[in-house]
Write a protein that holds these residues in place. Structure first.
Motif, mmCIF file in Angstrom:
data_model
loop_
_atom_site.group_PDB
_atom_site.id
_atom_site.type_symbol
_atom_site.label_atom_id
_atom_site.label_comp_id
_atom_site.label_asym_id
_atom_site.label_seq_id
_atom_site.Cartn_x
_atom_site.Cartn_y
_atom_site.Cartn_z
ATOM 1 N N GLN A 60 0.858 -1.183 0.000
ATOM 2 C CA GLN A 60 0.000 0.000 0.000
ATOM 3 C C GLN A 60 0.893 1.230 0.000
ATOM 4 N N ASP A 61 0.770 2.010 -1.029
ATOM 5 C CA ASP A 61 1.648 3.173 -1.194
ATOM 6 C C ASP A 61 1.045 4.387 -0.493
ATOM 7 N N LEU A 62 1.684 4.798 0.581
ATOM 8 C CA LEU A 62 1.260 6.014 1.288
ATOM 9 C C LEU A 62 2.291 7.130 1.128
ATOM 10 N N GLN A 102 -3.752 5.735 -7.374
ATOM 11 C CA GLN A 102 -4.581 6.831 -6.894
ATOM 12 C C GLN A 102 -3.748 8.107 -6.845
ATOM 13 N N GLY A 103 -4.457 9.210 -6.883
ATOM 14 C CA GLY A 103 -3.810 10.471 -6.589
ATOM 15 C C GLY A 103 -3.901 10.744 -5.100
ATOM 16 N N ALA A 104 -3.269 11.826 -4.662
ATOM 17 C CA ALA A 104 -3.307 12.174 -3.244
ATOM 18 C C ALA A 104 -4.723 12.477 -2.778
ATOM 19 N N GLN A 113 -7.251 10.698 -3.392
ATOM 20 C CA GLN A 113 -7.926 9.400 -3.325
ATOM 21 C C GLN A 113 -8.753 9.094 -4.565
ATOM 22 N N PHE A 158 0.141 7.302 -6.301
ATOM 23 C CA PHE A 158 0.247 6.315 -5.228
ATOM 24 C C PHE A 158 -0.129 4.960 -5.835
ATOM 25 N N LYS A 193 -9.608 -4.095 12.951
ATOM 26 C CA LYS A 193 -10.091 -2.772 13.342
ATOM 27 C C LYS A 193 -8.949 -1.765 13.313
ATOM 28 N N ASP A 228 -6.478 0.867 14.597
ATOM 29 C CA ASP A 228 -5.813 1.148 15.866
ATOM 30 C C ASP A 228 -6.069 0.076 16.919
ATOM 31 N N GLY A 248 -1.683 14.164 2.772
ATOM 32 C CA GLY A 248 -1.652 14.159 1.315
ATOM 33 C C GLY A 248 -1.408 12.797 0.718
ATOM 34 N N ASN A 249 -1.997 11.768 1.315
ATOM 35 C CA ASN A 249 -1.923 10.440 0.696
ATOM 36 C C ASN A 249 -3.327 9.828 0.685
ATOM 37 N N PRO A 250 -3.528 8.773 -0.119
ATOM 38 C CA PRO A 250 -4.885 8.231 -0.255
ATOM 39 C C PRO A 250 -5.484 7.710 1.041
ATOM 40 N N GLY A 251 -4.649 7.271 1.965
ATOM 41 C CA GLY A 251 -5.189 6.788 3.230
ATOM 42 C C GLY A 251 -5.534 7.903 4.193
ATOM 43 N N THR A 286 1.883 8.603 8.773
ATOM 44 C CA THR A 286 2.595 7.473 9.389
ATOM 45 C C THR A 286 4.092 7.722 9.519
ATOM 46 N N GLU A 300 1.853 3.839 13.271
ATOM 47 C CA GLU A 300 0.539 3.511 12.725
ATOM 48 C C GLU A 300 -0.259 4.766 12.388
ATOM 49 N N LEU A 351 0.515 6.720 17.567
ATOM 50 C CA LEU A 351 0.226 5.328 17.936
ATOM 51 C C LEU A 351 1.222 4.416 17.239
#
Lengths: 262, 148
Positions: A96-98, A130-132, A134, A174, A234, A236, B105-108, B112, B118, B146
Motif C-alpha cells: 500500500q503506497d502512502l 490513486q492520486g493524493a 484518493q 500512489f 479494526k 488502531d 496528502g496520501n490516499p489513506g 505514518t 501507525e 500510535l
C-alpha cells in the motif's frame, strides 16, 4: 478448587479436509489465548400435566461446542483447525503506497514509474493507482498513450506509464500492487483453499486446561471439527481471531474426558 | 519493535522542515527553553517537547498499543504598542502545524511518518495562550503517535 485465566489450548490434527488420516500429526497451540468458552447443551422435551411445570424431562440431541479467541496468527494454526489442506512456503503481500511518487519527466524516465517492492520482492499484479486526493486513475491498454488521470502497464513487468499532462501538473501517483518473495520472510506460509465435497472437514483433537494454585481443570476432546473462523480487523487495534469448534464422538463413542484436581 | 528516537526525529523533521511552518518561525528545535530565556529576536520560536507515553493492553500476552505523546510549543513576541494582535500569529502557526500533521496528502489520509508509526494525530488540543498583558504568547499543539 478454582481456576483463573484463559488457560492453554492445543489442537492435534487427525485428518485432512479430504478425510485422510494424518500419520505424524504436529500439535498446534492456540497462541496468546484470550478467552475460551466450553459449552455442553441438549435439546429437551418436557412432559406437562395440568400444572405449570413439567413432571418429566427427556433429553434429546446434545451439542458440545468450544469458542476460542487467540491472538497469535499463523498458517499452521488456521490450516490445522479450519482448512485441513496443504501448507506451502512462499510469500505474497499487498504494497500500500502512502508515500507516492511524482510522475517523472523525460529526464526521470519518460513518465514511467517502476515500483521497487519491499525486501527484494518481485512485482506480480497491479492493484491500482490513486492520486493524493484518493481519486483512482484509469488504466488503459498498453498501446494507448495515457492522458491526465490515466496509466498503462507494460506487459506484466510492473512498469507504470503515465501522461505528460500529469507530469506537467506535478501529480503524485500512489501505486498499490501485489508482490511476492519465495524466501523472505523465511517463515512465510500460504494455503490455497480448494473447494471440497460437502461432508468433509479436517478433524482434530482439542486439549484444554485451566488452573490455579496447582489445581487443574483438564478436558480432552478426541474428535472435533471447526464450525466457524472469524477475524475482525479494526483501526488502531489488534486482531484476535475467534475459532468456533464442535466435538463429536470418536470410534470409542467418547465425546470428551474431563480431569479435575478435586 | 518500533524505536522511539527515529520516530521523534522524523516528527521533528516533518514539522520543522515543512515550508509553511519554516516560514513562520525564526527558531526551531527539540530542546525546549523557558519562555523567559527566549530573546525577542529569536521569536517566533517553535520547540518539540516529549511527554510521557501511554500504553493500553488488549489482553494477556498481546503486545501493548503504545502511544507516544509530545507537544509543539511555540513562543511569540509582540509589542502591544505596535498594534500587532498575538492571535494573528498564533492562528497562522496553528494552521500550519495542524495542516502538516493532519493532512498527509496520501490516499489513506493518515500520517505514518513514512511507515514508522501507525498513526500520527493531534490530541487532545491545540491550546493558545494569548499574551494580552505581556509581550510573550504561547501556542501548545499536542501530538499523539500510535505505534503497535
Amino acid at each position: 478448587m478454582h481456576t483463573f485465566g484463559a488457560g492453554v489450548m492445543i489442537g492435534t490434527p487427525l485428518t485432512t479436509s479430504g478425510g485422510t488420516a494424518i500419520s505424524n500429526p504436529s500439535p498446534v497451540q492456540f497462541g496468546i489465548l484470550q478467552e475460551v468458552t466450553l459449552e455442553d447443551s441438549w435439546e429437551v422435551k418436557e412432559l406437562y400435566g395440568s400444572n405449570q411445570f413439567p413432571v418429566d424431562i427427556g433429553r434429546g440431541k446434545g451439542k458440545v461446542t468450544m469458542k476460542a479467541k487467540a491472538a497469535n496468527i499463523n498458517a499452521e494454526l488456521f490450516n490445522t483447525f479450519v482448512f485441513g489442506q496443504t501448507v506451502a512456503t512462499g510469500y505474497e503481500a499487498i504494497y500500500q503506497d502512502l508515500t507516492g511518487t511524482a510522475i517523472p519527466g523525460t529526464a526521470g524516465g519518460g513518465w514511467t514509474i517502476t515500483p521497487t517492492p519491499p525486501n527484494s520482492g518481485v512485482w506480480i499484479a497491479d492493484l491500482g493507482v490513486q492520486g493524493a486526493n484518493q481519486i483512482p486513475f484509469t488504466r488503459v491498454a498498453g498501446a494507448v498513450t495515457p492522458t491526465g488521470g490515466q496509466y498503462s502497464l507494460t506487459g506484466g513487468t510492473g512498469v507504470y506509464q503515465f501522461s505528460v499532462q500529469d507530469h506537467t501538473n506535478a501529480v503524485v501517483a500512489f501505486i498499490n500492487y501485489v508482490y511476492q518473495n519465495p524466501t523472505n520472510p523465511t517463515a512465510a506460509r500460504n494455503v490455497a483453499v480448494v473447494n471440497q465435497p460437502m461432508g468433509y472437514a479436517p478433524t482434530f483433537q482439542v486439549d484444554f486446561m485451566a488452573q490455579m494454585h496447582g489445581n487443574t481443570y483438564y478436558i480432552s476432546y478426541p474428535n472435533c471439527v471447526s464450525t466457524k473462523l472469524s477475524r475482525t480487523f479494526k483501526n488502531d487495534d489488534f486482531t484476535v481471531p475467534e475459532f468456533d469448534i464442535q466435538a463429536f464422538a470418536n470410534a470409542a463413542g467418547t465425546i470428551f474426558t474431563i480431569y479435575l484436581s478435586e | 519493535m518500533s524505536t522511539r528516537e527515529p520516530i521523534y526525529a522524523a516528527l521533528a523533521t516533518l514539522v520543522f522542515g515543512n515550508p509553511a511552518v519554516a516560514s513562520l518561525f525564526v527558531t526551531t528545535g527539540r530542546l525546549l527553553p523557558h519562555v523567559e530565556d527566549v530573546a525577542p529576536e529569536q521569536c517566533p520560536a517553535l520547540f518539540m517537547f516529549q511527554h510521557p507515553e501511554t500504553r493500553t493492553y488488549k489482553g494477556k500476552g498481546i503486545p501493548p498499543a503504545r502511544t507516544l505523546h509530545c507537544a509543539f510549543v511555540a513562543y511569540f513576541y509582540t509589542l502591544p504598542a505596535n498594534g500587532a494582535l498575538p492571535a494573528t500569529l498564533i492562528n497562522a502557526a496553528a494552521d500550519a502545524i495542524d495542516d502538516v500533521v493532519s493532512n498527509p496528502g496520501n490516499p489513506g489520509n493518515v500520517q505514518t511518518l513514512g511507515g514508522l508509526v501507525e498513526h500520527v494525530y493531534i490530541e487532545p488540543a491545540i491550546a493558545p495562550y494569548e499574551g494580552l498583558l505581556q509581550e510573550k504568547s504561547v501556542l501548545v499543539t499536542s501530538v499523539a503517535m500510535l505505534i503497535p
